[in-house]
Design a protein around this motif. Structure first.
Motif, PDB file in Angstrom:
ATOM      1  N   ARG A   1       0.869  -1.171   0.000  1.00  0.00           N
ATOM      2  CA  ARG A   1       0.000   0.000   0.000  1.00  0.00           C
ATOM      3  C   ARG A   1       0.903   1.217   0.000  1.00  0.00           C
ATOM      4  NH1 ARG A   1      -5.084   0.498   3.784  1.00  0.00           N
ATOM      5  NH2 ARG A   1      -3.942  -1.230   4.693  1.00  0.00           N
ATOM      6  N   ALA A   2       0.640   2.152  -0.911  1.00  0.00           N
ATOM      7  CA  ALA A   2       1.488   3.341  -1.030  1.00  0.00           C
ATOM      8  C   ALA A   2       0.648   4.549  -1.420  1.00  0.00           C
ATOM      9  CB  ALA A   2       2.571   3.101  -2.081  1.00  0.00           C
ATOM     10  N   GLY A   3       1.244   5.709  -1.281  1.00  0.00           N
ATOM     11  CA  GLY A   3       0.554   6.959  -1.584  1.00  0.00           C
ATOM     12  C   GLY A   3       0.516   7.318  -3.052  1.00  0.00           C
ATOM     13  N   SER A   4       1.376   6.682  -3.857  1.00  0.00           N
ATOM     14  CA  SER A   4       1.377   6.976  -5.293  1.00  0.00           C
ATOM     15  C   SER A   4       1.527   5.683  -6.085  1.00  0.00           C
ATOM     16  CB  SER A   4       2.523   7.925  -5.657  1.00  0.00           C
ATOM     17  OG  SER A   4       3.772   7.252  -5.600  1.00  0.00           O
ATOM     18  N   ARG A   5       1.092   5.724  -7.329  1.00  0.00           N
ATOM     19  CA  ARG A   5       1.192   4.551  -8.193  1.00  0.00           C
ATOM     20  C   ARG A   5       2.652   4.162  -8.401  1.00  0.00           C
ATOM     21  NH1 ARG A   5       2.050   2.253 -12.854  1.00  0.00           N
ATOM     22  NH2 ARG A   5       0.535   0.842 -13.773  1.00  0.00           N
ATOM     23  N   ALA A   6       3.517   5.154  -8.594  1.00  0.00           N
ATOM     24  CA  ALA A   6       4.932   4.882  -8.857  1.00  0.00           C
ATOM     25  C   ALA A   6       5.591   4.151  -7.689  1.00  0.00           C
ATOM     26  CB  ALA A   6       5.674   6.181  -9.156  1.00  0.00           C
ATOM     27  N   VAL A   7       5.335   4.594  -6.478  1.00  0.00           N
ATOM     28  CA  VAL A   7       5.923   3.947  -5.301  1.00  0.00           C
ATOM     29  C   VAL A   7       5.338   2.549  -5.120  1.00  0.00           C
ATOM     30  CG1 VAL A   7       6.129   4.064  -2.785  1.00  0.00           C
ATOM     31  CG2 VAL A   7       6.486   6.118  -4.162  1.00  0.00           C
ATOM     32  N   CYS A   8       4.056   2.402  -5.353  1.00  0.00           N
ATOM     33  CA  CYS A   8       3.407   1.098  -5.230  1.00  0.00           C
ATOM     34  C   CYS A   8       4.026   0.115  -6.237  1.00  0.00           C
ATOM     35  CB  CYS A   8       1.913   1.250  -5.471  1.00  0.00           C
ATOM     36  SG  CYS A   8       0.942  -0.203  -5.029  1.00  0.00           S
ATOM     37  N   GLN A   9       4.229   0.555  -7.470  1.00  0.00           N
ATOM     38  CA  GLN A   9       4.830  -0.307  -8.488  1.00  0.00           C
ATOM     39  C   GLN A   9       6.263  -0.673  -8.114  1.00  0.00           C
ATOM     40  OE1 GLN A   9       3.290  -1.553 -11.528  1.00  0.00           O
ATOM     41  NE2 GLN A   9       5.049  -2.899 -11.185  1.00  0.00           N
ATOM     42  N   LEU A  10       7.026   0.295  -7.629  1.00  0.00           N
ATOM     43  CA  LEU A  10       8.407   0.037  -7.219  1.00  0.00           C
ATOM     44  C   LEU A  10       8.463  -1.018  -6.123  1.00  0.00           C
ATOM     45  CD1 LEU A  10      11.455   0.751  -7.243  1.00  0.00           C
ATOM     46  CD2 LEU A  10      10.914   2.471  -5.505  1.00  0.00           C
ATOM     47  N   GLN A  11       7.619  -0.887  -5.112  1.00  0.00           N
ATOM     48  CA  GLN A  11       7.609  -1.843  -4.012  1.00  0.00           C
ATOM     49  C   GLN A  11       7.113  -3.222  -4.462  1.00  0.00           C
ATOM     50  OE1 GLN A  11       9.108  -1.262  -1.140  1.00  0.00           O
ATOM     51  NE2 GLN A  11       9.616   0.729  -1.974  1.00  0.00           N
ATOM     52  N   LEU A  12       6.137  -3.242  -5.360  1.00  0.00           N
ATOM     53  CA  LEU A  12       5.661  -4.504  -5.920  1.00  0.00           C
ATOM     54  C   LEU A  12       6.787  -5.216  -6.654  1.00  0.00           C
ATOM     55  CD1 LEU A  12       3.329  -6.480  -6.579  1.00  0.00           C
ATOM     56  CD2 LEU A  12       2.860  -5.053  -8.596  1.00  0.00           C
ATOM     57  N   ASP A  13       7.550  -4.456  -7.449  1.00  0.00           N
ATOM     58  CA  ASP A  13       8.682  -5.030  -8.179  1.00  0.00           C
ATOM     59  C   ASP A  13       9.724  -5.609  -7.223  1.00  0.00           C
ATOM     60  OD1 ASP A  13       7.450  -4.267 -10.540  1.00  0.00           O
ATOM     61  OD2 ASP A  13       8.715  -2.491 -10.824  1.00  0.00           O
ATOM     62  N   LEU A  14       9.998  -4.888  -6.129  1.00  0.00           N
ATOM     63  CA  LEU A  14      10.974  -5.366  -5.146  1.00  0.00           C
ATOM     64  C   LEU A  14      10.506  -6.653  -4.469  1.00  0.00           C
ATOM     65  CD1 LEU A  14      12.113  -2.027  -3.465  1.00  0.00           C
ATOM     66  CD2 LEU A  14      13.484  -3.547  -4.906  1.00  0.00           C
ATOM     67  N   ILE A  15       9.240  -6.708  -4.091  1.00  0.00           N
ATOM     68  CA  ILE A  15       8.705  -7.921  -3.473  1.00  0.00           C
ATOM     69  C   ILE A  15       8.821  -9.097  -4.429  1.00  0.00           C
ATOM     70  CG2 ILE A  15       6.547  -9.066  -2.791  1.00  0.00           C
ATOM     71  CD1 ILE A  15       5.799  -6.489  -1.350  1.00  0.00           C
ATOM     72  N   CYS A  16       8.446  -8.873  -5.675  1.00  0.00           N
ATOM     73  CA  CYS A  16       8.507  -9.964  -6.657  1.00  0.00           C
ATOM     74  C   CYS A  16       9.937 -10.444  -6.847  1.00  0.00           C
ATOM     75  CB  CYS A  16       7.902  -9.505  -7.983  1.00  0.00           C
ATOM     76  SG  CYS A  16       6.106  -9.328  -7.906  1.00  0.00           S
ATOM     77  N   GLU A  17      10.877  -9.529  -6.888  1.00  0.00           N
ATOM     78  CA  GLU A  17      12.280  -9.896  -7.076  1.00  0.00           C
ATOM     79  C   GLU A  17      12.841 -10.624  -5.854  1.00  0.00           C
ATOM     80  OE1 GLU A  17      16.503  -7.567  -7.109  1.00  0.00           O
ATOM     81  OE2 GLU A  17      14.859  -6.632  -8.209  1.00  0.00           O
ATOM     82  N   ARG A  18      12.624 -10.067  -4.693  1.00  0.00           N
ATOM     83  CA  ARG A  18      13.254 -10.591  -3.478  1.00  0.00           C
ATOM     84  C   ARG A  18      12.550 -11.803  -2.881  1.00  0.00           C
ATOM     85  NH1 ARG A  18      14.806  -4.825  -0.667  1.00  0.00           N
ATOM     86  NH2 ARG A  18      16.273  -4.202  -2.302  1.00  0.00           N
ATOM     87  N   MET A  19      11.259 -11.934  -3.124  1.00  0.00           N
ATOM     88  CA  MET A  19      10.497 -13.035  -2.536  1.00  0.00           C
ATOM     89  C   MET A  19      10.145 -14.109  -3.562  1.00  0.00           C
ATOM     90  SD  MET A  19      10.382 -12.038   0.582  1.00  0.00           S
ATOM     91  CE  MET A  19       9.235 -13.158   1.326  1.00  0.00           C
ATOM     92  N   ASP A  20      10.714 -14.016  -4.751  1.00  0.00           N
ATOM     93  CA  ASP A  20      10.416 -14.948  -5.839  1.00  0.00           C
ATOM     94  C   ASP A  20       8.907 -15.062  -6.015  1.00  0.00           C
ATOM     95  OD1 ASP A  20      10.939 -16.658  -7.950  1.00  0.00           O
ATOM     96  OD2 ASP A  20      10.988 -18.433  -6.673  1.00  0.00           O
ATOM     97  N   ALA A  21       8.281 -13.904  -6.217  1.00  0.00           N
ATOM     98  CA  ALA A  21       6.827 -13.833  -6.354  1.00  0.00           C
ATOM     99  C   ALA A  21       6.468 -13.276  -7.731  1.00  0.00           C
ATOM    100  CB  ALA A  21       6.247 -12.936  -5.256  1.00  0.00           C
ATOM    101  N   ARG A  22       5.181 -13.278  -8.002  1.00  0.00           N
ATOM    102  CA  ARG A  22       4.676 -12.679  -9.239  1.00  0.00           C
ATOM    103  C   ARG A  22       3.492 -11.789  -8.892  1.00  0.00           C
ATOM    104  NH1 ARG A  22      -0.014 -15.069 -10.501  1.00  0.00           N
ATOM    105  NH2 ARG A  22      -0.411 -17.139  -9.662  1.00  0.00           N
ATOM    106  N   PRO A  23       3.267 -10.718  -9.666  1.00  0.00           N
ATOM    107  CA  PRO A  23       2.134  -9.843  -9.378  1.00  0.00           C
ATOM    108  C   PRO A  23       0.810 -10.598  -9.485  1.00  0.00           C
ATOM    109  CG  PRO A  23       3.625  -8.801 -10.940  1.00  0.00           C
ATOM    110  CD  PRO A  23       4.067 -10.225 -10.792  1.00  0.00           C
ATOM    111  N   ALA A  24      -0.050 -10.375  -8.533  1.00  0.00           N
ATOM    112  CA  ALA A  24      -1.407 -10.924  -8.583  1.00  0.00           C
ATOM    113  C   ALA A  24      -2.381  -9.833  -9.005  1.00  0.00           C
ATOM    114  CB  ALA A  24      -1.805 -11.496  -7.234  1.00  0.00           C
ATOM    115  N   THR A  25      -2.136  -8.614  -8.527  1.00  0.00           N
ATOM    116  CA  THR A  25      -2.883  -7.444  -8.981  1.00  0.00           C
ATOM    117  C   THR A  25      -1.891  -6.309  -9.166  1.00  0.00           C
ATOM    118  OG1 THR A  25      -3.349  -6.642  -6.740  1.00  0.00           O
ATOM    119  CG2 THR A  25      -5.000  -8.066  -7.747  1.00  0.00           C
ATOM    120  N   LEU A  26      -2.062  -5.562 -10.225  1.00  0.00           N
ATOM    121  CA  LEU A  26      -1.220  -4.398 -10.463  1.00  0.00           C
ATOM    122  C   LEU A  26      -1.714  -3.247  -9.601  1.00  0.00           C
ATOM    123  CD1 LEU A  26      -0.794  -4.689 -14.326  1.00  0.00           C
ATOM    124  CD2 LEU A  26       0.813  -5.355 -12.531  1.00  0.00           C
TER     125      LEU A  26
END
Length: 65
Positions: free
Chosen positions: A9-34
């Protein structure tokens, strides 16, 4: 079976996307919702672990036929 979901959860789309990308990279995950702001309070995105049969060794059991 337990379901694992990572949420951002973030205040802007850009920050939310950045954090989503980091989670996917570091936790070997894939986006479920953009990132979306449709839920009301800021931007939200979700990711789930990549669970493959090759990695987990879990596959379909023998058929009961």
């Amino acid at each position: 079976m337990d379901d694992v979901v990572f949420m951002v959860r973030a205040g802007s789309r850009a920050v939310c996307q950045l954090q989503l990308d980091l989670i996917c990279e570091r936790m070997d995950a894939r986006p479920a919702t953009l990132p979306t702001d449709a839920v009301g309070s800021g931007w939200v995105a979700r990711a789930v672990p990549r669970m493959t049969e090759a990695r987990t060794g879990d596959g379909p059991g023998p058929s009961a036929g």
